[in-house]
Motif scaffolding. Sequence first.
Motif, mmCIF file in Angstrom:
data_model
loop_
_atom_site.group_PDB
_atom_site.id
_atom_site.type_symbol
_atom_site.label_atom_id
_atom_site.label_comp_id
_atom_site.label_asym_id
_atom_site.label_seq_id
_atom_site.Cartn_x
_atom_site.Cartn_y
_atom_site.Cartn_z
ATOM 1 N N THR A 1 -3.110 -6.599 -10.596
ATOM 2 C CA THR A 1 -3.119 -7.016 -9.617
ATOM 3 C C THR A 1 -1.409 -6.453 -9.434
ATOM 4 O OG1 THR A 1 -4.504 -9.000 -9.123
ATOM 5 C CG2 THR A 1 -2.775 -8.565 -7.773
ATOM 6 N N LEU A 2 -1.459 -5.968 -8.014
ATOM 7 C CA LEU A 2 0.250 -5.134 -7.721
ATOM 8 C C LEU A 2 0.455 -5.621 -6.781
ATOM 9 C CD1 LEU A 2 -0.427 -1.329 -9.438
ATOM 10 C CD2 LEU A 2 0.500 -3.318 -10.156
ATOM 11 N N GLN A 3 1.484 -6.307 -6.554
ATOM 12 C CA GLN A 3 2.531 -6.136 -5.254
ATOM 13 C C GLN A 3 3.576 -5.102 -4.812
ATOM 14 O OE1 GLN A 3 2.204 -9.117 -3.433
ATOM 15 N NE2 GLN A 3 2.969 -8.024 -1.749
ATOM 16 N N CYS A 4 2.395 -4.109 -4.067
ATOM 17 C CA CYS A 4 2.495 -2.535 -3.874
ATOM 18 C C CYS A 4 3.725 -1.974 -2.242
ATOM 19 C CB CYS A 4 1.537 -1.759 -3.687
ATOM 20 S SG CYS A 4 0.234 -1.837 -4.701
ATOM 21 N N HIS A 5 3.650 -3.044 -1.801
ATOM 22 C CA HIS A 5 4.189 -3.788 -0.236
ATOM 23 C C HIS A 5 4.034 -4.634 0.319
ATOM 24 C CE1 HIS A 5 4.106 1.225 -0.276
ATOM 25 N NE2 HIS A 5 2.902 0.949 -0.642
ATOM 26 N N ASN A 6 5.899 -5.199 0.420
ATOM 27 C CA ASN A 6 6.012 -6.454 1.282
ATOM 28 C C ASN A 6 6.081 -6.857 2.413
ATOM 29 O OD1 ASN A 6 8.087 -5.369 2.213
ATOM 30 N ND2 ASN A 6 10.066 -5.760 1.154
ATOM 31 N N LYS A 7 5.291 -6.043 2.572
ATOM 32 C CA LYS A 7 4.926 -6.404 4.089
ATOM 33 C C LYS A 7 2.738 -6.160 4.551
ATOM 34 C CE LYS A 7 8.049 -7.397 6.482
ATOM 35 N NZ LYS A 7 8.592 -8.456 7.350
ATOM 36 N N THR A 8 2.915 -5.153 3.952
ATOM 37 C CA THR A 8 0.931 -4.624 3.886
ATOM 38 C C THR A 8 1.081 -3.326 2.896
ATOM 39 O OG1 THR A 8 -1.041 -4.819 4.998
ATOM 40 C CG2 THR A 8 0.660 -3.548 5.852
ATOM 41 N N VAL A 9 -0.322 -3.488 2.896
ATOM 42 C CA VAL A 9 -0.786 -2.246 2.372
ATOM 43 C C VAL A 9 -2.139 -1.833 3.249
ATOM 44 C CG1 VAL A 9 -2.091 -0.897 0.161
ATOM 45 C CG2 VAL A 9 -0.228 -2.594 -0.446
ATOM 46 N N SER A 10 -2.153 -0.680 3.556
ATOM 47 C CA SER A 10 -2.893 -0.135 4.665
ATOM 48 C C SER A 10 -3.699 0.988 4.039
ATOM 49 C CB SER A 10 -2.383 0.521 5.502
ATOM 50 O OG SER A 10 -1.321 0.268 6.713
ATOM 51 N N ASP A 11 -3.124 1.353 3.266
ATOM 52 C CA ASP A 11 -4.751 2.156 2.665
ATOM 53 C C ASP A 11 -4.367 2.879 1.729
ATOM 54 O OD1 ASP A 11 -7.006 4.107 2.590
ATOM 55 O OD2 ASP A 11 -5.807 5.511 3.608
ATOM 56 N N PHE A 12 -5.010 3.983 0.458
ATOM 57 C CA PHE A 12 -4.583 3.898 -1.097
ATOM 58 C C PHE A 12 -4.889 4.675 -1.707
ATOM 59 C CE2 PHE A 12 -7.676 0.876 -2.567
ATOM 60 C CZ PHE A 12 -8.362 1.481 -2.970
ATOM 61 N N THR A 13 -4.859 5.701 -2.715
ATOM 62 C CA THR A 13 -6.377 6.778 -3.170
ATOM 63 C C THR A 13 -5.688 7.087 -4.420
ATOM 64 O OG1 THR A 13 -6.748 8.690 -2.683
ATOM 65 C CG2 THR A 13 -3.865 8.546 -2.466
ATOM 66 N N PHE A 14 -7.026 7.002 -5.037
ATOM 67 C CA PHE A 14 -6.929 7.118 -6.594
ATOM 68 C C PHE A 14 -6.346 8.344 -6.781
ATOM 69 C CE2 PHE A 14 -9.504 3.998 -6.725
ATOM 70 C CZ PHE A 14 -9.167 2.740 -7.918
ATOM 71 N N MET A 15 -5.513 8.531 -8.040
ATOM 72 C CA MET A 15 -5.253 10.637 -7.810
ATOM 73 C C MET A 15 -5.969 10.927 -9.609
ATOM 74 S SD MET A 15 -1.026 9.561 -6.918
ATOM 75 C CE MET A 15 -0.874 11.910 -7.467
ATOM 76 N N GLY A 16 -7.235 11.289 -8.703
ATOM 77 C CA GLY A 16 -7.402 12.163 -10.296
ATOM 78 C C GLY A 16 -8.541 11.480 -11.376
ATOM 79 N N SER A 17 -8.529 11.830 -12.473
ATOM 80 C CA SER A 17 -9.339 10.670 -13.418
ATOM 81 C C SER A 17 -7.787 10.324 -14.486
ATOM 82 C CB SER A 17 -9.569 11.983 -14.912
ATOM 83 O OG SER A 17 -8.882 12.945 -15.044
ATOM 84 N N CYS A 18 -6.563 10.441 -13.648
ATOM 85 C CA CYS A 18 -5.884 9.530 -14.991
ATOM 86 C C CYS A 18 -5.753 8.297 -14.382
ATOM 87 C CB CYS A 18 -4.335 10.468 -14.586
ATOM 88 S SG CYS A 18 -3.751 10.537 -12.872
ATOM 89 N N SER A 19 -4.112 7.666 -14.443
ATOM 90 C CA SER A 19 -4.094 5.789 -14.524
ATOM 91 C C SER A 19 -3.330 5.809 -13.345
ATOM 92 C CB SER A 19 -3.549 5.818 -15.524
ATOM 93 O OG SER A 19 -1.927 6.302 -15.361
ATOM 94 N N LEU A 20 -2.830 7.191 -12.568
ATOM 95 C CA LEU A 20 -2.367 6.853 -11.276
ATOM 96 C C LEU A 20 -2.513 7.338 -10.110
ATOM 97 C CD1 LEU A 20 0.375 10.457 -11.902
ATOM 98 C CD2 LEU A 20 0.521 8.310 -12.557
ATOM 99 N N LEU A 21 -2.213 6.714 -8.792
ATOM 100 C CA LEU A 21 -2.220 6.373 -7.889
ATOM 101 C C LEU A 21 -1.348 6.069 -6.752
ATOM 102 C CD1 LEU A 21 -2.483 2.466 -7.071
ATOM 103 C CD2 LEU A 21 -4.290 2.709 -8.063
ATOM 104 N N ALA A 22 -1.748 6.342 -5.470
ATOM 105 C CA ALA A 22 -0.766 5.939 -4.392
ATOM 106 C C ALA A 22 -1.329 5.097 -3.507
ATOM 107 C CB ALA A 22 -0.403 7.518 -4.090
ATOM 108 N N THR A 23 -0.205 4.015 -2.957
ATOM 109 C CA THR A 23 -0.483 3.449 -1.338
ATOM 110 C C THR A 23 0.766 3.985 -0.057
ATOM 111 O OG1 THR A 23 1.725 2.136 -2.436
ATOM 112 C CG2 THR A 23 -0.880 1.799 -3.514
ATOM 113 N N ALA A 24 0.533 3.903 0.633
ATOM 114 C CA ALA A 24 0.104 3.715 1.693
ATOM 115 C C ALA A 24 0.197 1.982 2.922
ATOM 116 C CB ALA A 24 -0.017 5.032 2.686
ATOM 117 N N GLY A 25 1.640 1.842 2.986
ATOM 118 C CA GLY A 25 1.855 0.857 3.811
ATOM 119 C C GLY A 25 3.236 0.671 4.589
ATOM 120 N N LEU A 26 3.317 -0.604 3.859
ATOM 121 C CA LEU A 26 5.079 -0.904 5.716
ATOM 122 C C LEU A 26 5.761 -1.461 4.608
ATOM 123 C CD1 LEU A 26 6.841 -1.958 7.701
ATOM 124 C CD2 LEU A 26 5.555 -3.046 8.924
#
Length: 294
Positions: A115-140
């Motif tokens: 469980t990650l606290q990614c943004h202190n307002k909201t997370v609207s969307d995210f995407t896994f980045m291929g087969s590695c452990s990376l991901l990206a989040t979009a929010g506020l």
Amino acid sequence: MGLSLLPGLLDGQNLQTGRGTNVISRRPTYHIRRLSSHPTLPYYISGSQDGSVSMWEWGHSQRIYMHRPPGQFPKVTQLHFNVQGNKFGVCDDSGQLCLWQVGMNSPSVTKPFLTLQCHNKTVSDFTFMGSCSLLATAGLSTENKNVSLWDTLMPKKKACIHGFSCHDGGCPSIAYCPNQQSLITGNKKGEVAIFDIRQRKLRHSFTAHDSGIKCIAVDPNEDFFLTGSAEGNIKVWGLSVHNLRYSLPGQHARNTFFRQTGSGVIQITVMSNSHIYSCGVDGTMKWIQMPGTL
């Protein structure tokens, strides 16, 4: 919900056949906000307004697992399986992103392993980045780092490996292009931003719509990408040269007697044969075939 089939485009207008489909399954499940299907197995997950998350199997009337019970968590904003199908993520209105392992008959299958606290307002969307452990989040976030990169193998305090200061007012949508190692994001003002992951900098930005961008989808061949707006419009853009290829206005516009309401296009999916599936607040799902494939 009805299904409208659009087998072609003529002079910018949709050719709608009027043919429908038969309902093969119906479940009395309410307030569903998001759905995501497993890439290879006959499973899918649902996320609801009441915060509940469930896994289902095609052909079975009852859920397999309830990963989150209703009424105990914030509303679900997005959920996805990764490409391999061995895990899925759920983000919510509190700014958290939770990851689960997909393991049938596992005693811990209903509990998230991270469980990650990614943004202190909201997370609207995210995407896994291929087969590695990376991901990206979009929010506020209050510090304006509304697009962030995460390494899930790092300790939680160091898991955020980069944050992009962008999109005043928040970022509602994000998509990943693995071949080009880039992220495509959209904001509430109708602007698109393309980030270079290798160099971790903004590559290009432009105004795509007159209203907020609600969703983004990338062609599997990475020849083009699509944006869906709060007005209900869909546009197709070149990925190498960011020119407008096609405009599909009014695909999912909900109108009242006085004004247009709702949030337009909710989700877009594009297949490898350039067939586009979209759904929106007007209660329809549509199939569109790109003009060049006719």
